[in-house]
Design a protein around this motif. Sequence first.
Motif, PDB file in Angstrom:
ATOM      1  N   VAL A 142       3.564  -4.187   0.668  1.00  0.00           N
ATOM      2  CA  VAL A 142       3.469  -3.091  -0.304  1.00  0.00           C
ATOM      3  C   VAL A 142       2.253  -2.210  -0.023  1.00  0.00           C
ATOM      4  O   VAL A 142       2.332  -0.985  -0.107  1.00  0.00           O
ATOM      5  CB  VAL A 142       3.404  -3.655  -1.744  1.00  0.00           C
ATOM      6  CG1 VAL A 142       3.081  -2.547  -2.748  1.00  0.00           C
ATOM      7  CG2 VAL A 142       4.723  -4.325  -2.100  1.00  0.00           C
ATOM      8  N   ILE A 143       1.132  -2.840   0.309  1.00  0.00           N
ATOM      9  CA  ILE A 143      -0.115  -2.083   0.456  1.00  0.00           C
ATOM     10  C   ILE A 143      -0.194  -1.343   1.786  1.00  0.00           C
ATOM     11  O   ILE A 143      -1.007  -0.427   1.955  1.00  0.00           O
ATOM     12  CB  ILE A 143      -1.331  -3.034   0.305  1.00  0.00           C
ATOM     13  CG1 ILE A 143      -2.532  -2.292  -0.296  1.00  0.00           C
ATOM     14  CG2 ILE A 143      -1.711  -3.657   1.631  1.00  0.00           C
ATOM     15  CD1 ILE A 143      -2.360  -1.904  -1.736  1.00  0.00           C
ATOM     16  N   PHE A 144       0.660  -1.708   2.744  1.00  0.00           N
ATOM     17  CA  PHE A 144       0.581  -1.120   4.087  1.00  0.00           C
ATOM     18  C   PHE A 144       0.679   0.405   4.076  1.00  0.00           C
ATOM     19  O   PHE A 144      -0.181   1.082   4.650  1.00  0.00           O
ATOM     20  CB  PHE A 144       1.660  -1.715   4.993  1.00  0.00           C
ATOM     21  CG  PHE A 144       1.628  -1.178   6.394  1.00  0.00           C
ATOM     22  CD1 PHE A 144       0.718  -1.670   7.318  1.00  0.00           C
ATOM     23  CD2 PHE A 144       2.487  -0.162   6.788  1.00  0.00           C
ATOM     24  CE1 PHE A 144       0.673  -1.174   8.615  1.00  0.00           C
ATOM     25  CE2 PHE A 144       2.463   0.339   8.079  1.00  0.00           C
ATOM     26  CZ  PHE A 144       1.550  -0.162   8.991  1.00  0.00           C
ATOM     27  N   PRO A 145       1.711   1.013   3.450  1.00  0.00           N
ATOM     28  CA  PRO A 145       1.787   2.479   3.482  1.00  0.00           C
ATOM     29  C   PRO A 145       0.601   3.149   2.812  1.00  0.00           C
ATOM     30  O   PRO A 145       0.121   4.208   3.269  1.00  0.00           O
ATOM     31  CB  PRO A 145       3.100   2.789   2.750  1.00  0.00           C
ATOM     32  CG  PRO A 145       3.421   1.579   1.962  1.00  0.00           C
ATOM     33  CD  PRO A 145       2.855   0.438   2.732  1.00  0.00           C
ATOM     34  N   LEU A 189       8.377   6.002  -0.096  1.00  0.00           N
ATOM     35  CA  LEU A 189       8.181   4.789   0.694  1.00  0.00           C
ATOM     36  C   LEU A 189       8.235   3.539  -0.186  1.00  0.00           C
ATOM     37  O   LEU A 189       8.885   2.547   0.156  1.00  0.00           O
ATOM     38  CB  LEU A 189       6.841   4.857   1.432  1.00  0.00           C
ATOM     39  CG  LEU A 189       6.768   5.809   2.623  1.00  0.00           C
ATOM     40  CD1 LEU A 189       5.345   5.883   3.161  1.00  0.00           C
ATOM     41  CD2 LEU A 189       7.717   5.375   3.731  1.00  0.00           C
ATOM     42  N   LEU A 190       7.540   3.585  -1.327  1.00  0.00           N
ATOM     43  CA  LEU A 190       7.478   2.410  -2.190  1.00  0.00           C
ATOM     44  C   LEU A 190       8.794   2.183  -2.934  1.00  0.00           C
ATOM     45  O   LEU A 190       9.224   1.038  -3.100  1.00  0.00           O
ATOM     46  CB  LEU A 190       6.315   2.561  -3.179  1.00  0.00           C
ATOM     47  CG  LEU A 190       4.929   2.457  -2.527  1.00  0.00           C
ATOM     48  CD1 LEU A 190       3.837   2.886  -3.489  1.00  0.00           C
ATOM     49  CD2 LEU A 190       4.660   1.037  -2.026  1.00  0.00           C
ATOM     50  N   CYS A 220       5.511  -3.134  -5.992  1.00  0.00           N
ATOM     51  CA  CYS A 220       5.756  -1.726  -5.675  1.00  0.00           C
ATOM     52  C   CYS A 220       5.335  -0.824  -6.841  1.00  0.00           C
ATOM     53  O   CYS A 220       4.869   0.305  -6.635  1.00  0.00           O
ATOM     54  CB  CYS A 220       7.229  -1.489  -5.345  1.00  0.00           C
ATOM     55  SG  CYS A 220       7.662  -1.917  -3.640  1.00  0.00           S
ATOM     56  N   ILE A 221       5.495  -1.328  -8.070  1.00  0.00           N
ATOM     57  CA  ILE A 221       5.037  -0.579  -9.250  1.00  0.00           C
ATOM     58  C   ILE A 221       3.517  -0.463  -9.217  1.00  0.00           C
ATOM     59  O   ILE A 221       2.946   0.602  -9.488  1.00  0.00           O
ATOM     60  CB  ILE A 221       5.500  -1.275 -10.546  1.00  0.00           C
ATOM     61  CG1 ILE A 221       7.025  -1.375 -10.575  1.00  0.00           C
ATOM     62  CG2 ILE A 221       4.986  -0.537 -11.778  1.00  0.00           C
ATOM     63  CD1 ILE A 221       7.571  -2.222 -11.714  1.00  0.00           C
ATOM     64  N   VAL A 222       2.851  -1.565  -8.853  1.00  0.00           N
ATOM     65  CA  VAL A 222       1.391  -1.543  -8.702  1.00  0.00           C
ATOM     66  C   VAL A 222       0.994  -0.536  -7.630  1.00  0.00           C
ATOM     67  O   VAL A 222       0.045   0.234  -7.801  1.00  0.00           O
ATOM     68  CB  VAL A 222       0.862  -2.945  -8.330  1.00  0.00           C
ATOM     69  CG1 VAL A 222      -0.655  -2.908  -8.100  1.00  0.00           C
ATOM     70  CG2 VAL A 222       1.211  -3.955  -9.406  1.00  0.00           C
ATOM     71  N   ARG A 226      -1.462   2.595  -8.029  1.00  0.00           N
ATOM     72  CA  ARG A 226      -2.708   2.592  -7.251  1.00  0.00           C
ATOM     73  C   ARG A 226      -2.823   3.829  -6.374  1.00  0.00           C
ATOM     74  O   ARG A 226      -3.912   4.383  -6.201  1.00  0.00           O
ATOM     75  CB  ARG A 226      -2.786   1.326  -6.402  1.00  0.00           C
ATOM     76  CG  ARG A 226      -4.044   1.239  -5.553  1.00  0.00           C
ATOM     77  CD  ARG A 226      -4.229  -0.136  -4.964  1.00  0.00           C
ATOM     78  NE  ARG A 226      -4.544  -1.113  -5.979  1.00  0.00           N
ATOM     79  CZ  ARG A 226      -4.840  -2.381  -5.730  1.00  0.00           C
ATOM     80  NH1 ARG A 226      -4.849  -2.822  -4.489  1.00  0.00           N
ATOM     81  NH2 ARG A 226      -5.119  -3.220  -6.694  1.00  0.00           N
ATOM     82  N   SER A 227      -1.714   4.285  -5.802  1.00  0.00           N
ATOM     83  CA  SER A 227      -1.755   5.463  -4.938  1.00  0.00           C
ATOM     84  C   SER A 227      -2.206   6.701  -5.703  1.00  0.00           C
ATOM     85  O   SER A 227      -2.897   7.569  -5.154  1.00  0.00           O
ATOM     86  CB  SER A 227      -0.374   5.704  -4.310  1.00  0.00           C
ATOM     87  OG  SER A 227       0.573   6.100  -5.289  1.00  0.00           O
TER      88      SER A 227
END
Length: 368
Positions: A142-145, A189-190, A220-222, A226-227
Amino acid sequence: EGIITLSSIIFLINPIGQQFQFLFQKEFQFKTIGKIEIFSGVLGTITAIYLAFNGFKEFSMIYGLIINASVKSLSLFILGCKKWRPLLYFKLSDIKEHLTFGIYTVGDNFLNFFSTNLGNIIIGGALGARALGFYTLAYQLVIFPISKLNPIITKVAFPVFSKIGGDKLHLKSGYLNIMDIISSVNFPLLVGLLVTSDSIIPIVYGSGWEVTIQLIKLLCIVGILRSLGNPLGSLLMSQGRADLGFKLNLITLLLQLPVLYVGAKAFGIYGVAVGFIIVQFINIVLNFRMVSFIIGSWINNLFKRVYIQLIISALMGGGVYALGSYFSSKHLIVQLTCQVILGIIIYVVFYLVFKKENLKNFKTYVSK
């Protein structure tokens, strides 16, 4: 022990060129930085591979990183000295303000790192290594993108905001443009990862990892929340308010500790994921209030900018999910391929229709 000792040399190498890297960033010399990073990265990788084939085992990786850091720092130092020659001058009163700012920045980064990894600590301690493995895999996907794409924008945002200074009108316009671009990249993406995780996990990792599928959907919601909070750091630093970022991360950490611990004890790793959603939602509310403090009223303008991305991403996710329901579990690769192609087509078509002007802003930031 030997690996840690050898790796620590990198901490002595990096500062040699770090000041010049920030000066190049301030002058928008991202092309120079990019060439140096690519050259040093390739050289470090070649070194690591060569040593790995010649019996250096795990140390080949460390020597590769040392070569990478050395070449990068020396290149920045040599090129930087041609533009900004260092002088043998030091006066504490001249850097007092910078030290105060730096202390808050270091504290902010430390708290951010600790709060980001708090989930791992709690899961590892309360639920064991197996649960931690499931959670870590889901979190990394999830955090990769976010970790790879957002810095492209935020690195440019800092010098842009710094040059604007205290002009709230231009700060607001610039901040909204960056939020627009970030949501355009991260939302699809997410959302795409959320609806295709049922296919991705079995294809990439095989059987036995089914637990991570539901974790990915929650995280993915996180990731989306976060983004939206990422650009705040650049804004606060450009205005000399690193103290606000420190306070926000401290509040987030104090909230995370009990929420994640109770979630882990009561509902296992899914409880931790839900706890992260709750904490991240509170964090984004406080984040937006801090932005309002710096640039004035802006929330209504933000929703006008990003609601189209949410709608387009939701339509894309619905289409991709519906397509996946037509395939059987025996044809996962074909299913995922068709889903990705359909998702790209839906998002690009709708984006070109409703958000075409964003492409100009995105090209502007990426070209720098």
